[in-house]
Design a protein around this motif. Structure first.
Motif, PDB file in Angstrom:
ATOM      1  N   LEU A   1     -14.932  32.690  76.998  1.00 18.61           N
ATOM      2  CA  LEU A   1     -14.251  31.788  77.931  1.00 18.61           C
ATOM      3  C   LEU A   1     -15.264  31.263  78.933  1.00 18.61           C
ATOM      4  O   LEU A   1     -15.782  32.005  79.773  1.00 18.61           O
ATOM      5  CB  LEU A   1     -13.124  32.531  78.645  1.00 18.61           C
ATOM      6  N   ALA A   2     -15.565  29.964  78.843  1.00 17.37           N
ATOM      7  CA  ALA A   2     -16.578  29.351  79.705  1.00 17.37           C
ATOM      8  C   ALA A   2     -16.016  29.003  81.080  1.00 17.37           C
ATOM      9  O   ALA A   2     -16.660  29.234  82.104  1.00 17.37           O
ATOM     10  CB  ALA A   2     -17.142  28.095  79.040  1.00 17.37           C
ATOM     11  N   THR A   3     -14.802  28.450  81.099  1.00 20.14           N
ATOM     12  CA  THR A   3     -14.173  28.095  82.372  1.00 20.14           C
ATOM     13  C   THR A   3     -12.699  27.793  82.135  1.00 20.14           C
ATOM     14  O   THR A   3     -12.239  27.692  80.991  1.00 20.14           O
ATOM     15  CB  THR A   3     -14.866  26.879  83.023  1.00 20.14           C
ATOM     16  N   THR A   4     -11.970  27.644  83.215  1.00 17.43           N
ATOM     17  CA  THR A   4     -10.534  27.336  83.172  1.00 17.43           C
ATOM     18  C   THR A   4     -10.232  26.246  84.190  1.00 17.43           C
ATOM     19  O   THR A   4     -10.759  26.280  85.306  1.00 17.43           O
ATOM     20  CB  THR A   4      -9.693  28.579  83.491  1.00 17.43           C
ATOM     21  N   THR A   5      -9.416  25.276  83.812  1.00 16.97           N
ATOM     22  CA  THR A   5      -9.007  24.235  84.751  1.00 16.97           C
ATOM     23  C   THR A   5      -7.483  24.224  84.884  1.00 16.97           C
ATOM     24  O   THR A   5      -6.773  24.674  83.989  1.00 16.97           O
ATOM     25  CB  THR A   5      -9.478  22.839  84.292  1.00 16.97           C
TER      26      THR A   5
ATOM     27  N   TYR B   1     -21.871  26.769  69.178  1.00 15.48           N
ATOM     28  CA  TYR B   1     -22.015  26.157  70.507  1.00 15.48           C
ATOM     29  C   TYR B   1     -20.993  25.037  70.743  1.00 15.48           C
ATOM     30  O   TYR B   1     -21.060  24.342  71.761  1.00 15.48           O
ATOM     31  CB  TYR B   1     -23.440  25.626  70.739  1.00 15.48           C
ATOM     32  N   GLY B   2     -20.033  24.870  69.830  1.00 14.90           N
ATOM     33  CA  GLY B   2     -18.945  23.935  70.067  1.00 14.90           C
ATOM     34  C   GLY B   2     -17.888  24.553  70.969  1.00 14.90           C
ATOM     35  O   GLY B   2     -18.026  25.688  71.443  1.00 14.90           O
ATOM     36  N   PHE B   3     -16.799  23.828  71.194  1.00 12.71           N
ATOM     37  CA  PHE B   3     -15.764  24.281  72.118  1.00 12.71           C
ATOM     38  C   PHE B   3     -14.367  24.194  71.503  1.00 12.71           C
ATOM     39  O   PHE B   3     -14.092  23.318  70.687  1.00 12.71           O
ATOM     40  CB  PHE B   3     -15.765  23.434  73.389  1.00 12.71           C
ATOM     41  N   PHE B   4     -13.514  25.103  71.943  1.00 11.61           N
ATOM     42  CA  PHE B   4     -12.080  25.008  71.689  1.00 11.61           C
ATOM     43  C   PHE B   4     -11.378  24.888  73.030  1.00 11.61           C
ATOM     44  O   PHE B   4     -11.526  25.743  73.908  1.00 11.61           O
ATOM     45  CB  PHE B   4     -11.564  26.241  70.950  1.00 11.61           C
ATOM     46  N   PHE B   5     -10.626  23.797  73.221  1.00 10.00           N
ATOM     47  CA  PHE B   5      -9.868  23.567  74.450  1.00 10.00           C
ATOM     48  C   PHE B   5      -8.417  23.976  74.211  1.00 10.00           C
ATOM     49  O   PHE B   5      -7.723  23.364  73.396  1.00 10.00           O
ATOM     50  CB  PHE B   5      -9.925  22.095  74.853  1.00 10.00           C
ATOM     51  N   ALA B   6      -7.966  24.997  74.908  1.00  9.66           N
ATOM     52  CA  ALA B   6      -6.593  25.494  74.757  1.00  9.66           C
ATOM     53  C   ALA B   6      -5.779  25.091  75.980  1.00  9.66           C
ATOM     54  O   ALA B   6      -5.965  25.639  77.064  1.00  9.66           O
ATOM     55  CB  ALA B   6      -6.600  27.010  74.598  1.00  9.66           C
ATOM     56  N   ALA B   7      -4.896  24.106  75.813  1.00  8.44           N
ATOM     57  CA  ALA B   7      -4.049  23.625  76.902  1.00  8.44           C
ATOM     58  C   ALA B   7      -2.729  24.392  76.883  1.00  8.44           C
ATOM     59  O   ALA B   7      -1.983  24.337  75.900  1.00  8.44           O
ATOM     60  CB  ALA B   7      -3.800  22.124  76.767  1.00  8.44           C
ATOM     61  N   LEU B   8      -2.460  25.112  77.962  1.00  9.55           N
ATOM     62  CA  LEU B   8      -1.297  25.999  78.020  1.00  9.55           C
ATOM     63  C   LEU B   8      -0.347  25.556  79.122  1.00  9.55           C
ATOM     64  O   LEU B   8      -0.767  25.040  80.163  1.00  9.55           O
ATOM     65  CB  LEU B   8      -1.748  27.435  78.277  1.00  9.55           C
TER      66      LEU B   8
ATOM     67  N   ILE C   1     -16.863  13.371  83.039  1.00  3.12           N
ATOM     68  CA  ILE C   1     -17.548  12.872  84.234  1.00  3.12           C
ATOM     69  C   ILE C   1     -18.036  14.031  85.101  1.00  3.12           C
ATOM     70  O   ILE C   1     -19.159  14.030  85.619  1.00  3.12           O
ATOM     71  CB  ILE C   1     -16.623  11.951  85.044  1.00  3.12           C
ATOM     72  N   ASP C   2     -17.192  15.044  85.233  1.00  2.00           N
ATOM     73  CA  ASP C   2     -17.545  16.216  86.045  1.00  2.00           C
ATOM     74  C   ASP C   2     -18.473  17.185  85.312  1.00  2.00           C
ATOM     75  O   ASP C   2     -19.003  18.115  85.917  1.00  2.00           O
ATOM     76  CB  ASP C   2     -16.273  16.962  86.471  1.00  2.00           C
ATOM     77  N   GLY C   3     -18.632  17.000  83.992  1.00  2.00           N
ATOM     78  CA  GLY C   3     -19.494  17.880  83.215  1.00  2.00           C
ATOM     79  C   GLY C   3     -18.979  19.301  83.132  1.00  2.00           C
ATOM     80  O   GLY C   3     -19.770  20.261  83.118  1.00  2.00           O
ATOM     81  N   ILE C   4     -17.657  19.457  83.048  1.00  2.00           N
ATOM     82  CA  ILE C   4     -17.068  20.794  83.015  1.00  2.00           C
ATOM     83  C   ILE C   4     -17.557  21.551  81.781  1.00  2.00           C
ATOM     84  O   ILE C   4     -17.520  21.036  80.669  1.00  2.00           O
ATOM     85  CB  ILE C   4     -15.529  20.707  83.036  1.00  2.00           C
ATOM     86  N   ALA C   5     -18.016  22.756  81.992  1.00  2.00           N
ATOM     87  CA  ALA C   5     -18.560  23.640  80.947  1.00  2.00           C
ATOM     88  C   ALA C   5     -19.740  23.004  80.212  1.00  2.00           C
ATOM     89  O   ALA C   5     -20.064  23.392  79.096  1.00  2.00           O
ATOM     90  CB  ALA C   5     -17.475  24.049  79.957  1.00  2.00           C
ATOM     91  N   GLY C   6     -20.374  22.008  80.836  1.00  3.84           N
ATOM     92  CA  GLY C   6     -21.528  21.356  80.233  1.00  3.84           C
ATOM     93  C   GLY C   6     -21.193  20.260  79.250  1.00  3.84           C
ATOM     94  O   GLY C   6     -22.103  19.662  78.661  1.00  3.84           O
TER      95      GLY C   6
END
Length: 206
Positions: free
Chosen positions: A156-160, A117-124, A25-30
């Motif tokens: 690294l595109a962004t961090t949440t 252009y894909g993404f890897f989400f690393a939850a730490l 919804i927020d469009g994080i990192a596009g």
């Protein structure tokens, strides 16, 4: 122990679904939608995160060394040696990087199976971890080595950052109403998620 693992799985499904619903919804990192996209979940255990991405419309599958019997969401696999063709997935996700043994192998395998252009989400997660921590396990307290290992094919595109309360004991009680659970204490977690974007080069050796 099995009931606890099941409860954590149910709680994780809800947490991941809520997190990435809001992220889209927020469009994080596009990233604005998961509908119709392919998602690989690494170290997915019983598959809570897999079902979470499926609920968002994704075509998702998980790998784990011990996914349990008759698991329709997770197959047996090692995320440092993935049995998938090149450029299979638009997204990859893991909340099990504390179990890592070889960062370079992980990076190489993600580069291979994630589309350009894909993404890897690393939850730490913060904290010292447990006895199952890997030799090169990564936590929210120290992830510089992960950023270094993912470079140059991922940036690294962004961090949440989010704060979650995972009600393990309450969930366990709901799952098995015959069990006695007293003095309920939610499992408080601070989750740092790193959004790594795969660069456009198709060849990981370039």
């Amino acid at each position: 122990m099995r009931l606890k693992i099941h409860a954590i799985d149910v709680g994780r499904q809800d947490q991941v679904a809520r997190q990435f619903t809001k992220s889209a919804i927020d469009g994080i990192a596009g990233v604005r939608s998961f509908k119709g996209e392919t998602v690989l979940c690494l170290g997915a255990r019983l598959g809570g995160e897999v079902r979470a991405f499926k609920s968002l419309g994704a075509l998702a599958i998980g790998v784990d060394l011990e996914p349990g019997q008759d698991n329709m969401d997770v197959v047996v696999g090692d995320f440092e040696n993935l049995a998938f063709p090149e450029a299979t997935f638009t997204f990859a996700y893991s909340n099990a990087l504390d179990h890592l043994h070889d960062l370079k192998k992980l990076s190489a395998e993600l580069c291979r199976v994630v589309k350009p252009y894909g993404f890897f989400f690393a939850a730490l997660f913060s904290g010292k971890g447990d006895r199952w921590n890997g030799r090169q396990g990564v936590s929210a307290d120290s992830y510089d080595q992960l950023i270094k290992a993912m470079s140059p094919m991922f940036v690294l595109a962004t961090t949440t950052h989010i704060k979650e309360s995972l009600p393990v004991r309450r969930l366990a009680k709901l799952i098995n109403s015959g069990s006695q659970h007293r003095n309920f204490i939610p499992w408080q977690q601070d989750i740092t998620t790193l959004y790594f974007k795969r660069i456009g080069k198709p060849n990981c050796d370039e």
